[in-house]
Design a protein around this motif. Structure first.
Motif, short mmCIF file in Angstrom:
data_model
loop_
_atom_site.label_atom_id
_atom_site.label_comp_id
_atom_site.label_asym_id
_atom_site.label_seq_id
_atom_site.Cartn_x
_atom_site.Cartn_y
_atom_site.Cartn_z
N PRO A 185 42.18 38.49 37.28
CA PRO A 185 42.98 38.06 38.44
C PRO A 185 42.05 37.57 39.55
O PRO A 185 40.83 37.71 39.47
CB PRO A 185 43.72 39.34 38.85
N SER A 186 42.65 37.05 40.60
CA SER A 186 41.85 36.57 41.72
C SER A 186 41.19 37.74 42.44
O SER A 186 41.61 38.90 42.31
CB SER A 186 42.74 35.81 42.70
N VAL A 187 40.16 37.42 43.22
CA VAL A 187 39.48 38.45 44.00
C VAL A 187 40.45 39.12 44.96
O VAL A 187 40.43 40.35 45.13
CB VAL A 187 38.30 37.82 44.78
N GLU A 188 41.34 38.33 45.57
CA GLU A 188 42.30 38.89 46.52
C GLU A 188 43.23 39.90 45.86
O GLU A 188 43.53 40.96 46.42
CB GLU A 188 43.12 37.75 47.15
N GLU A 189 43.70 39.57 44.65
CA GLU A 189 44.59 40.48 43.93
C GLU A 189 43.87 41.78 43.55
O GLU A 189 44.42 42.88 43.67
CB GLU A 189 45.13 39.80 42.68
N LEU A 190 42.64 41.65 43.12
CA LEU A 190 41.86 42.84 42.75
C LEU A 190 41.58 43.71 43.97
O LEU A 190 41.63 44.94 43.89
CB LEU A 190 40.56 42.42 42.08
#
Length: 248
Positions: A185-190
């Motif tokens: 997933p994206s860095v933001e989601e993680l």
């Protein structure tokens, strides 16, 4: 003459057997159990013979250091030898001999070992060990009457099953040549998941241990805390990996 990994195996066994007896004080019967061999075979290893003569090529400081390291682990586990560790020793010894082979010596001993095949052998040995551990601990859980004690054994069994799933997935990826692929997933989601973990588990379980000073409860709660710490480390690692991945 070419020397392959299979031909190194008896020599390595002889070195490990002699080291366990002479340096770590093991009895020959104990060494036989650790290596999965007959006592008579260990006797031959100790007295000498063909296997020990084959070990001559392995009698180098770098290889002996690896042998000692393995023997120390076996001694610390009171005679338990993990097959995957022995396979790793075989691989490392083979690699060292290959590196030491003088260039251009056609008749010099060489080791031809496919790295991928050896990796798969090691993984499959670990898979079998995890499956056996899961079966053993689940069997123990069935025979324990106390629910809390049963939970501890079931947890170890569940961990072994999960480990087996991980190893099996790695084996499948290696066989397909997909071990380097990353899909995250994206860095933001993680980071959002990481924050949720921190907020959801902000309350320590120390208070529970104070109210119920039971060794079995303490052991169970320690496993919960250890899992939460592991989750945090995994998410941090995934964030690092996702940050390094180029985005379209």
């Amino acid at each position: 003459m070419s020397v392959n990994a299979e031909k190194l195996l008896p020599g390595l066994r002889a070195l490990v057997a002699r080291r366990l007896v002479e340096r770590f004080g093991f009895k020959q019967k104990e060494v036989a159990q650790a290596l999965g061999l007959s006592p008579s075979a260990i006797t031959q290893y100790i007295k000498g013979g063909r296997a020990l003569s084959q070990a001559g090529a392995l009698n180098q400081p770098e290889v002996m250091s690896l042998v000692d390291e393995l023997c120390e682990k076996v001694a610390a586990r009171k005679g338990q030898l993990i097959q995957a560790e022995f396979l790793q020793l075989l691989y490392e010894a083979s690699r060292l001999l290959q590196m030491k082979r003088p260039p251009g010596e056609g008749e010099a001993p060489s080791v031809r070992l496919e790295g991928k095949d050896q990796l798969l052998e090691t993984l499959k040995s670990r898979l079998q060990a995890e499956q056996e551990a899961a079966e053993m601990f689940m069997g123990m859980a069935v025979h324990v009457r106390n629910d809390l004690s049963r939970l501890l054994f079931r947890q170890v069994a569940s961990d072994s099953i999960r480990h087996a799933d991980i190893v099996m997935a790695i084996i499948s990826a290696v066989e397909r040549g997909e071990e380097g692929k990353v899909d995250l997933p994206s860095v933001e989601e993680l980071k959002r998941l990481h924050r949720y973990e921190e907020v959801a588990h902000v309350h320590s379980l120390d208070r529970v241990q104070q109210l119920f000073p039971s060794p079995i409860i303490a052991a169970l709660l320690e496993t919960v805390e250890a899992d939460e710490e592991k989750h945090s480390r995994l998410l941090s690692k995934l964030i690092e990996m996702s940050s390094a991945e180029p985005r379209a």
